[in-house]
Design a protein around this motif. Sequence first.
Motif, PDB file in Angstrom:
ATOM      1  N   ASP A  30      -7.441  -3.489 -44.946  1.00  0.00           N
ATOM      2  CA  ASP A  30      -8.382  -2.581 -44.289  1.00  0.00           C
ATOM      3  C   ASP A  30      -8.475  -2.883 -42.795  1.00  0.00           C
ATOM      4  O   ASP A  30      -8.451  -1.978 -41.954  1.00  0.00           O
ATOM      5  CB  ASP A  30      -9.760  -2.710 -44.949  1.00  0.00           C
ATOM      6  CG  ASP A  30     -10.757  -1.699 -44.396  1.00  0.00           C
ATOM      7  OD1 ASP A  30     -10.534  -0.495 -44.588  1.00  0.00           O
ATOM      8  OD2 ASP A  30     -11.743  -2.123 -43.774  1.00  0.00           O
ATOM      9  N   ASN A  46      -5.545   2.825 -48.977  1.00  0.00           N
ATOM     10  CA  ASN A  46      -6.166   1.507 -49.136  1.00  0.00           C
ATOM     11  C   ASN A  46      -7.528   1.623 -49.802  1.00  0.00           C
ATOM     12  O   ASN A  46      -7.940   0.739 -50.559  1.00  0.00           O
ATOM     13  CB  ASN A  46      -6.295   0.803 -47.799  1.00  0.00           C
ATOM     14  CG  ASN A  46      -6.561  -0.680 -47.974  1.00  0.00           C
ATOM     15  OD1 ASN A  46      -5.785  -1.379 -48.627  1.00  0.00           O
ATOM     16  ND2 ASN A  46      -7.660  -1.167 -47.420  1.00  0.00           N
ATOM     17  N   SER A  47      -8.244   2.716 -49.536  1.00  0.00           N
ATOM     18  CA  SER A  47      -9.522   2.940 -50.202  1.00  0.00           C
ATOM     19  C   SER A  47      -9.322   3.070 -51.713  1.00  0.00           C
ATOM     20  O   SER A  47     -10.103   2.545 -52.509  1.00  0.00           O
ATOM     21  CB  SER A  47     -10.185   4.199 -49.647  1.00  0.00           C
ATOM     22  OG  SER A  47     -11.388   4.485 -50.338  1.00  0.00           O
ATOM     23  N   VAL A  56      -5.664   4.992 -44.604  1.00  0.00           N
ATOM     24  CA  VAL A  56      -6.998   4.524 -44.975  1.00  0.00           C
ATOM     25  C   VAL A  56      -7.407   5.041 -46.352  1.00  0.00           C
ATOM     26  O   VAL A  56      -8.112   4.352 -47.111  1.00  0.00           O
ATOM     27  CB  VAL A  56      -8.028   4.936 -43.898  1.00  0.00           C
ATOM     28  CG1 VAL A  56      -8.238   6.448 -43.884  1.00  0.00           C
ATOM     29  CG2 VAL A  56      -9.359   4.217 -44.133  1.00  0.00           C
ATOM     30  N   ILE A 109      -5.164  -1.859 -41.008  1.00  0.00           N
ATOM     31  CA  ILE A 109      -5.024  -0.407 -40.859  1.00  0.00           C
ATOM     32  C   ILE A 109      -5.940   0.129 -39.763  1.00  0.00           C
ATOM     33  O   ILE A 109      -5.582   1.063 -39.037  1.00  0.00           O
ATOM     34  CB  ILE A 109      -5.340   0.290 -42.205  1.00  0.00           C
ATOM     35  CG1 ILE A 109      -4.205   0.038 -43.196  1.00  0.00           C
ATOM     36  CG2 ILE A 109      -5.543   1.790 -42.013  1.00  0.00           C
ATOM     37  CD1 ILE A 109      -4.500   0.531 -44.594  1.00  0.00           C
ATOM     38  N   LYS A 110      -7.090  -0.498 -39.622  1.00  0.00           N
ATOM     39  CA  LYS A 110      -8.083   0.008 -38.667  1.00  0.00           C
ATOM     40  C   LYS A 110      -7.970  -0.605 -37.269  1.00  0.00           C
ATOM     41  O   LYS A 110      -8.908  -0.525 -36.497  1.00  0.00           O
ATOM     42  CB  LYS A 110      -9.492  -0.210 -39.237  1.00  0.00           C
ATOM     43  CG  LYS A 110      -9.757   0.647 -40.468  1.00  0.00           C
ATOM     44  CD  LYS A 110     -11.135   0.406 -41.058  1.00  0.00           C
ATOM     45  CE  LYS A 110     -11.387   1.297 -42.258  1.00  0.00           C
ATOM     46  NZ  LYS A 110     -12.694   1.035 -42.893  1.00  0.00           N
TER      47      LYS A 110
END
Length: 324
Positions: free
Chosen positions: A294, A232-233, A229, A297-298
């Motif tokens: 996002d 990707n952020s 995360v 990944i989540k």
Amino acid sequence: MASTPVSPVTLVVGDEELLVDRAVAALVASVRDGDPEVDVHDLVPSQVTAGRLAEAASPSLFGERRVVVLRSSQDLTKDLAAEVTSYLKDPADDVALVLVHAGGAKGKALLDAAKKAGAARVDCAKPTKPAERLKFIKEEFSRGGRQITADAAQSLLDAVGNDLREIAAACTQLIADTEGRVDAAAVARYHTGKAEATGFTVADRTVEGRLPEALEQLRWSLSVGTAPVLINSALAGAVRGIAVAAQPPRGVPEAEIAKRAKVPPWKLKTLRQQARGWTPQGVARAMRVVAETDALIKGAGRDPAYALERAVIEIATARNAGRG
């Protein structure tokens, strides 16, 4: 070699603990050069009483040299500050008093009294600008008898962040682990940095269209435990910055552009270089990719590493497709 004489009263002023500690240590070492048996009293306000202060700062019956360090002197009680102020009018010849003060409005009367008494002064202000921190890095290498290239210093700063103790520790590690002039490759090879910083490196290589390097950095970052995360952020932040830098609105001040890109003003130059070759269509595609990644990944996908690798490939491809 003869030691440098230390003033009867020295002000160490500033809010950067590392620099303060070094300044105090240098003053004590200078006194010890001339007298290895010097008696050192290193006190914080909670340890200071009128009796202890008087005992520490009074002339010795046997003529021994003495150093009295008063840390955080801005926090002394009114009565103790008055006692120190009184001492400043007639300091003892065999005592070196070191007053450490944060430099703000608190306890300013004591600071002014020391200045009026002719105290020597050492400034230890916290570096607030990137150029000041880069200068600190170069000076750290000079202290170690080494050199570091400008791009390596910037890479190290990007990886470590703004904490001066962490920067100093990273410099010490590099000096110990490398030989010769330190370049950016050495920084990447020997310094793992923080998890967030490795994500930024992946993002930078990706939006620059340097796909092999971006994939290498991605795999390495994941292998050392960087959270997907965070990577990707960092990608999202880099793409957002490119979107702003690629088509900056006319007549908008630099500070406002930096605010919209969510970067410090000094990074705009880097962003503009990275934005070369990007088209509005490429930016839009990249923004869709980070949004999709996002979600994957989540929880929407099974393999975050695969999702990130796909994102890096698609974003770098979107950038390279815009080259003409």
